[in-house]
Design an enzyme around this catalytic site. Structure first.
Site, PDB file in Angstrom:
ATOM      1  N   ASP A   1      -5.742   2.472  -3.634  1.00  9.95           N
ATOM      2  CA  ASP A   1      -7.057   2.486  -2.992  1.00  9.95           C
ATOM      3  C   ASP A   1      -7.310   3.849  -2.347  1.00  9.95           C
ATOM      4  OD1 ASP A   1      -5.232   2.059  -0.975  1.00  9.95           O
ATOM      5  OD2 ASP A   1      -6.265   0.347  -0.085  1.00  9.95           O
TER       6      ASP A   1
ATOM      7  N   SER B   1       0.808  -1.211   0.000  1.00  7.62           N
ATOM      8  CA  SER B   1       0.000   0.000   0.000  1.00  7.62           C
ATOM      9  C   SER B   1       0.849   1.273   0.000  1.00  7.62           C
ATOM     10  CB  SER B   1      -0.949  -0.049   1.200  1.00  7.62           C
ATOM     11  OG  SER B   1      -1.910   0.948   1.117  1.00  7.62           O
TER      12      SER B   1
HETATM   13 MG    MG Z   1      -3.444   1.472  -0.126  1.00 12.90          MG
END
Ligand code: MG
Length: 452
Positions: free
Chosen positions: A244, A97
């Site tokens: 995201d 991430s």
């Molecule tokens: Mg992420």
């Protein structure tokens, strides 16, 4: 028993705590818990992605699961694939991430594409640490195949959820900085499909992250801020490594704090219909003001996107998200979605016909101060108990840690899930007051440590 999973999956430095042996073991454990059946596998652009993804795949197949390899893609694209295709048992994403370059990690998704509940993570941890994974015999080991269609499916899903004609008619210019992460494969193309003039920065997938570190925070986005100013773009957007999250820059080249973009997108989601907004206990009160203005309300959760997504699913919420640029649109899917946030921001600007800086300036002003006090992990419970006692007689919320409300602000102190410290969040209308509340939080933690 030791934990594998932190707030957002398993993370570690490659070659130290994140190794092919770990990935193989996690693959076996995930396959034991989710299988038998087919499991999706994807990864971000990190250099160790192929190494770790193949180890995970071997583990899954060893437990008898079939693997469908989606290659490099944003986490929300894999989540959308799971939700849309149906019939799969879950998914694994090899990604760290927003973590620095040297990290990698493993996120596990359920059949609906949502990040796992804590109970399911515990089941995987029990198999992993218990050393009893399922081992398929020679005739029932899993197979592996590739599917390169997940990104196309995801793009089509996003485009079906926004007013494309309204956006195209504005001919907006957007500077996009996917930071060499998985967002490179989606967001520039999404913008182009929506008729934008696209100016890409750090737009080639590259796991050395030559452009900037993966976390989209102001100190990493200097290039994007300058680019927006110099090209007179309508706005700029940056993603983290697995896209995201989306963080916005207004047309003046000013960083828009994540709670402000969250509030703008919440207002757009609630307009004309009200509804429930779900967000962690640490998010700005700005969101309550915006929800109230649209006849809606806010439901608070513990910190962590998976909990926000689950709560949205259970309560039928209209919108949700976090202050770090993670935004969830339940009509699309129950997870943070960076590209969807970009599409919704375009729609908002197209409908309003006003610059982003003006829309942001109309939001109520709050000042948030963050801090922390070191507390050894084995004393977290005792210190938390002490804090509850010290806060007696005050207006207290116990959703996650202790949140003390004052007439003109609040301070939240909560034990970190991953580090030996208590985090402090304080918010008020002025800097001086937020500062004072943060100091009060730190003093309370120190007093609780003394008494514990
Ligand atoms: Mg992420």
């Amino acid at each position: 028993m030791t934990r594998l999973f932190g707030t957002n999956g398993i993370r570690g430095v490659v070659g130290k705590d994140m190794t092919p042996d770990l990935a193989l073991g996690v693959g076996k454990a995930v396959g034991t818990v989710l299988g038998p059946g087919t499991v999706a596998l994807g990864r971000d652009t990190r250099l160790s992605g192929p190494l770790l993804a193949r180890a995970v795949a071997s583990g899954l197949m060893s437990a008898g699961c079939d693997v469908v390899d989606l290659g490099v893609l944003p986490t929300p694209a894999e989540q959308y694939y799971l939700a849309k295709k149906g019939g799969l048992k879950g998914g694994v994403v090899v990604t760290a991430s927003h973590n620095p370059r040297e990290f990698n990690g493993i996120k596990v998704l359920d059949a609906a594409g949502m990040e796992l509940r804590r109970e399911d993570e515990e089941a995987i941890e029990a198999v992993y640490f218990g050393g009893r994974p399922k081992v398929a015999e020679w005739s029932s080991v899993g197979s592996i195949r590739s599917d390169g269609g997940a990104i196309e499916l995801y793009l089509a899903g996003i485009l079906s959820r926004v007013d494309g004609d309204a956006i195209r008619s504005r001919g907006l210019t957007v500077a996009v900085d996917p930071g060499n992460g998985a967002g490179c494969l989606v967001t520039p193309y999404l913008l182009a499909a929506l008729g934008c003039r696209v100016i890409s920065l750090h737009g080639q997938p590259d796991g050395t992250f030559p452009g900037r570190p993966p976390e989209p925070v102001p100190e990493h986005l200097g290039d994007l801020l300058r680019l927006v100013r110099e090209t007179h773009a309508d706005f700029g957007v940056a993603h983290d490594g697995d896209a995201d999250r989306a963080i916005f820059v207004d047309e003046r080249g000013t960083f828009l704090q994540g709670d402000r973009s969250l509030a703008l997108l919440a207002g757009a989601a609630l307009r004309g219909r009200g509804g429930t907004v779900v967000t962690p206990v640490s998010t700005s009160s700005m969101l309550d003001d915006v929800a109230r203005a649209h006849g809606g309300k806010v439901v608070r959760t513990k910190v962590g996107a998976p909990i926000v997504a689950r709560t949205m699913f259970q309560t039928g919420a209209t919108f949700g998200g976090e202050e770090n640029g993670g935004v969830i649109f339940p009509e699309h899917q129950f997870c943070r979605d960076g590209a969807m946030a970009v599409a919704k921001m375009l729609e908002l600007l197209a409908r309003e016909g006003r610059p982003l800086s003006e829309l942001a300036a109309a939001l109520p002003t709050y000042v948030l101060r963050k801090g922390g006090v070191e507390v050894p992990a084995d004393r977290h419970a005792a210190v938390l108990e002490g804090l509850v006692r010290l806060a007696e007689g005050r207006t207290v919320e116990r959703i996650d840690g202790v949140k003390i409300h004052a007439p003109d602000g609040w301070v939240l102190v909560r034990p970190s899930g991953t580090e030996p410290l208590f985090r402090i969040y304080a918010e008020a209308r002025t800097e001086a007051r937020a500062e004072a509340l943060a100091k009060e939080g730190a003093d309370l933690i120190r007093e609780a440590i003394r008494r514990a």
